[in-house]
Motif scaffolding. Structure first.
Motif: not given
Length: 277
Positions: A210-216, A133-140, A126-131, A117-124
């Protein structure tokens, strides 16, 4: 008593009509609700009276940022579809035509990755993309979307390539083509129906995500249409703009309907042309 020939197919037509009505009823109600005035939003009439376009005007107010959100959805879904289709075409062809060890295991693992499920990979993620610098980017949004669209595309195309006779490539190679040339000049044109069908499925999955776009994303300028709709605001803090959300839902659905209608002609043309050209 003998049933007249013209009535023998009546149950089938009735069944089809029921299924079509069941599938279209939510969209029809969404369309009707989007054409009501705010004061009439809870009306239960099947036809809006009077017809009002105030909800559509509210959707495109600059404060909503919906136009930018539609563009973001188009970019994310378009790039995801292109990358997934490109990678899946080569992968599926190898799975369908080449013989190598652990092929069945690899295909099983590819399908298994789409079961998480998508929800199982969102948190990891999110942590990776934050480290990095991918937050608020299309690739995220594009990279995680490929985690469930790519296995789907590989599975669909592998099945399609397996149905194509091996004699097509063998005949091309007898005429002097390499395997790569046979793939490019013979297999790809004949596989157009499967490619278009897969592209449509992948695009719809990416467009509706929806969920990935909302989280990233946390900047309004990077949000996709599905996220923007969920964040529509009413006149007050506690007011839910049902009419605007219904109008936005209609606008988000229309591109999918148009795309299916346009590509459906090419799919049918490809299927009826056959592989004996």
């Amino acid at each position: 008593m003998t049933i007249p020939a013209k009535w023998r197919n009546a149950p089938m037509y009735v069944g089809v009509a029921v299924v079509v009505a069941y599938c279209l009823a939510p969209f029809y109600w969404m369309l009707v609700s989007s054409l009501r005035r705010t004061s009439d939003i809870f009306s239960t009439s099947l036809i809006p009276s009077p017809v009002s376009f105030e909800n559509y005007r509210a959707v495109f107010e600059p404060s909503q940022g919906f136009t930018r959100a539609l563009l973001n959805s188009l970019i994310v879904a378009g790039v995801t579809t292109a990358l997934a289709l490109l990678l899946a075409t080569f992968t599926a062809y190898a799975m369908a035509r080449l013989e190598f060890r652990f092929k069945r295991l690899i295909l099983t693992l590819i399908i298994a990755t789409s079961m998480f499920p998508v929800v199982s990979i969102v948190v990891p993620l999110l942590k990776l993309f934050t480290d990095i610098g991918w937050i608020n980017t299309y690739q995220s949004m594009i990279v995680p979307s490929m985690s469930f669209t790519l296995p789907l595309a590989v599975w669909n195309l592998t099945t399609f390539f397996r149905q194509m006779p091996d004699e097509l490539e063998e005949a091309a190679m007898v005429d002097g083509c390499t395997r790569g040339q046979a793939f490019r000049k013979i297999i790809i044109p004949l596989a157009a129906p499967g490619l278009f069908t897969t592209a449509i499925i992948v695009f719809i999955c990416s467009w509706n995500e929806f969920l990935i776009a909302l989280s990233m994303t946390n900047k309004p300028g990077m949000q996709t249409a599905t996220v923007a709709i969920s964040k529509f605001t009413g006149a007050t803090e506690y007011d839910t703009p049902f009419g605007s959300q219904m109008a936005a839902g209609v606008l988000v659905t229309i591109p999918l309907v148009i795309m299916v209608l346009l590509f459906q002609r090419r799919i049918v043309a490809g299927l009826t042309s056959g592989s004996a050209k």
